[in-house]
Design a protein around this motif. Sequence first.
Motif, mmCIF file in Angstrom:
data_model
loop_
_atom_site.group_PDB
_atom_site.id
_atom_site.type_symbol
_atom_site.label_atom_id
_atom_site.label_comp_id
_atom_site.label_asym_id
_atom_site.label_seq_id
_atom_site.Cartn_x
_atom_site.Cartn_y
_atom_site.Cartn_z
ATOM 1 N N PRO A 52 0.824 -1.221 0.000
ATOM 2 C CA PRO A 52 0.000 0.000 0.000
ATOM 3 C C PRO A 52 0.855 1.267 0.000
ATOM 4 C CG PRO A 52 -0.847 -1.572 1.586
ATOM 5 C CD PRO A 52 0.475 -2.116 1.101
ATOM 6 N N THR A 53 0.447 2.205 -0.842
ATOM 7 C CA THR A 53 1.077 3.521 -0.905
ATOM 8 C C THR A 53 -0.033 4.564 -0.869
ATOM 9 O OG1 THR A 53 1.002 3.795 -3.311
ATOM 10 C CG2 THR A 53 2.895 2.576 -2.403
ATOM 11 N N ASP A 54 0.335 5.820 -0.942
ATOM 12 C CA ASP A 54 -0.650 6.909 -0.949
ATOM 13 C C ASP A 54 -1.298 7.098 -2.315
ATOM 14 O OD1 ASP A 54 -0.094 7.445 1.703
ATOM 15 O OD2 ASP A 54 1.348 9.035 1.247
ATOM 16 N N PHE A 55 -0.901 6.295 -3.302
ATOM 17 C CA PHE A 55 -1.363 6.500 -4.672
ATOM 18 C C PHE A 55 -2.017 5.235 -5.203
ATOM 19 C CE2 PHE A 55 2.206 9.165 -3.703
ATOM 20 C CZ PHE A 55 1.728 10.421 -4.015
ATOM 21 N N ALA A 56 -3.352 5.218 -5.190
ATOM 22 C CA ALA A 56 -4.108 4.075 -5.698
ATOM 23 C C ALA A 56 -4.532 4.367 -7.136
ATOM 24 C CB ALA A 56 -5.326 3.820 -4.830
ATOM 25 N N ALA A 59 3.549 9.726 -7.153
ATOM 26 C CA ALA A 59 2.655 10.513 -8.000
ATOM 27 C C ALA A 59 2.984 10.351 -9.480
ATOM 28 C CB ALA A 59 2.728 11.986 -7.590
ATOM 29 N N VAL A 60 4.239 10.438 -9.826
ATOM 30 C CA VAL A 60 4.631 10.308 -11.233
ATOM 31 C C VAL A 60 4.334 8.897 -11.731
ATOM 32 C CG1 VAL A 60 6.595 10.362 -12.818
ATOM 33 C CG2 VAL A 60 6.344 12.143 -11.086
ATOM 34 N N GLU A 61 4.610 7.896 -10.890
ATOM 35 C CA GLU A 61 4.318 6.516 -11.277
ATOM 36 C C GLU A 61 2.822 6.312 -11.470
ATOM 37 O OE1 GLU A 61 6.389 7.359 -8.852
ATOM 38 O OE2 GLU A 61 8.277 6.313 -9.225
ATOM 39 N N ALA A 62 1.987 6.958 -10.640
ATOM 40 C CA ALA A 62 0.533 6.832 -10.782
ATOM 41 C C ALA A 62 0.095 7.307 -12.165
ATOM 42 C CB ALA A 62 -0.181 7.623 -9.687
ATOM 43 N N LEU A 63 0.683 8.402 -12.627
ATOM 44 C CA LEU A 63 0.357 8.896 -13.973
ATOM 45 C C LEU A 63 0.829 7.923 -15.050
ATOM 46 C CD1 LEU A 63 1.266 12.643 -13.485
ATOM 47 C CD2 LEU A 63 -1.032 11.661 -13.680
ATOM 48 N N ARG A 74 -6.328 7.888 -7.258
ATOM 49 C CA ARG A 74 -6.874 8.336 -5.973
ATOM 50 C C ARG A 74 -5.720 8.555 -5.016
ATOM 51 N NH1 ARG A 74 -10.809 4.075 -3.505
ATOM 52 N NH2 ARG A 74 -8.830 3.096 -3.087
ATOM 53 N N SER A 75 -5.706 9.704 -4.375
ATOM 54 C CA SER A 75 -4.693 10.010 -3.375
ATOM 55 C C SER A 75 -5.279 11.059 -2.439
ATOM 56 C CB SER A 75 -3.403 10.512 -4.042
ATOM 57 O OG SER A 75 -2.366 10.622 -3.073
ATOM 58 N N TYR A 76 -4.418 11.863 -1.845
ATOM 59 C CA TYR A 76 -4.867 12.963 -1.008
ATOM 60 C C TYR A 76 -3.826 14.072 -1.086
ATOM 61 C CZ TYR A 76 -1.451 11.369 2.405
ATOM 62 O OH TYR A 76 -0.281 11.000 3.017
ATOM 63 N N CYS A 77 -4.266 15.287 -0.793
ATOM 64 C CA CYS A 77 -3.355 16.424 -0.789
ATOM 65 C C CYS A 77 -2.448 16.281 0.435
ATOM 66 C CB CYS A 77 -4.134 17.733 -0.728
ATOM 67 S SG CYS A 77 -3.077 19.181 -0.543
ATOM 68 N N HIS A 78 -1.160 16.274 0.206
ATOM 69 C CA HIS A 78 -0.225 16.107 1.311
ATOM 70 C C HIS A 78 -0.088 17.374 2.151
ATOM 71 C CE1 HIS A 78 0.666 12.553 -1.039
ATOM 72 N NE2 HIS A 78 1.196 12.052 0.048
ATOM 73 N N ASP A 79 -0.750 18.451 1.734
ATOM 74 C CA ASP A 79 -0.740 19.692 2.496
ATOM 75 C C ASP A 79 -1.970 19.796 3.401
ATOM 76 O OD1 ASP A 79 0.246 22.296 3.223
ATOM 77 O OD2 ASP A 79 -1.254 23.166 1.880
ATOM 78 N N PRO A 101 -9.102 14.694 -0.084
ATOM 79 C CA PRO A 101 -8.972 13.604 -1.068
ATOM 80 C C PRO A 101 -8.819 14.151 -2.489
ATOM 81 C CG PRO A 101 -11.209 13.713 -0.187
ATOM 82 C CD PRO A 101 -10.399 14.733 0.549
ATOM 83 N N LEU A 102 -8.057 13.435 -3.289
ATOM 84 C CA LEU A 102 -7.860 13.767 -4.695
ATOM 85 C C LEU A 102 -8.286 12.577 -5.533
ATOM 86 C CD1 LEU A 102 -4.245 15.235 -4.520
ATOM 87 C CD2 LEU A 102 -6.371 16.531 -4.727
ATOM 88 N N ARG A 103 -9.057 12.844 -6.575
ATOM 89 C CA ARG A 103 -9.470 11.800 -7.526
ATOM 90 C C ARG A 103 -9.499 12.416 -8.902
ATOM 91 N NH1 ARG A 103 -14.109 7.560 -5.746
ATOM 92 N NH2 ARG A 103 -12.520 6.181 -4.982
#
Length: 146
Positions: free
Chosen positions: A87-91, A105-109, A122-127, A131-133
């Motif tokens: 599991p990572t922050d980038f699904a 993030a780059v790998e998710a793209l 799907r991830s989330y703003c690290h700031d 949630p980000l989708r």
Amino acid sequence: MRTADALMAESARHRARRAARETPLVRRILRALVARGEPVAVRDIVAASGDYPDELIYDALVSLDDEGVISLWGQHIDSAPPLCTRPTDFAVRGPGAAWRYAGGAVEALGVAVVLGDPAEIRSYCHDCNEPLRFSAGSHGPDADAA
């Protein structure tokens, strides 16, 4: 400060890793990681490479691990960028597929490019932790990422 020679060497390593990701062996590994979503047994990859001697495939896997193209963990392959089984922050999910993890993030793209299909990320703003989708295709993020 890095020298021009150091930058050229790094660029050459990057090109070699990229070329290795296009080989039938690595493509087979990526397909297995997408299909299973869990570490892939080395013996399964060796068995699926039936046209080649087992020793040759084992040696190739060790070389790919040494070069950072895949990650061997015991007798399993647990990642091959852009995919990771931990599991990572980038699904990431392709059409009709289960959620999988990307290394960053780059790998998710890059998953959309690897799959050859659009992917939902799907991830989330690290700031602010919101949630980000959004979706991405082989061209990059879609307009819904703005």
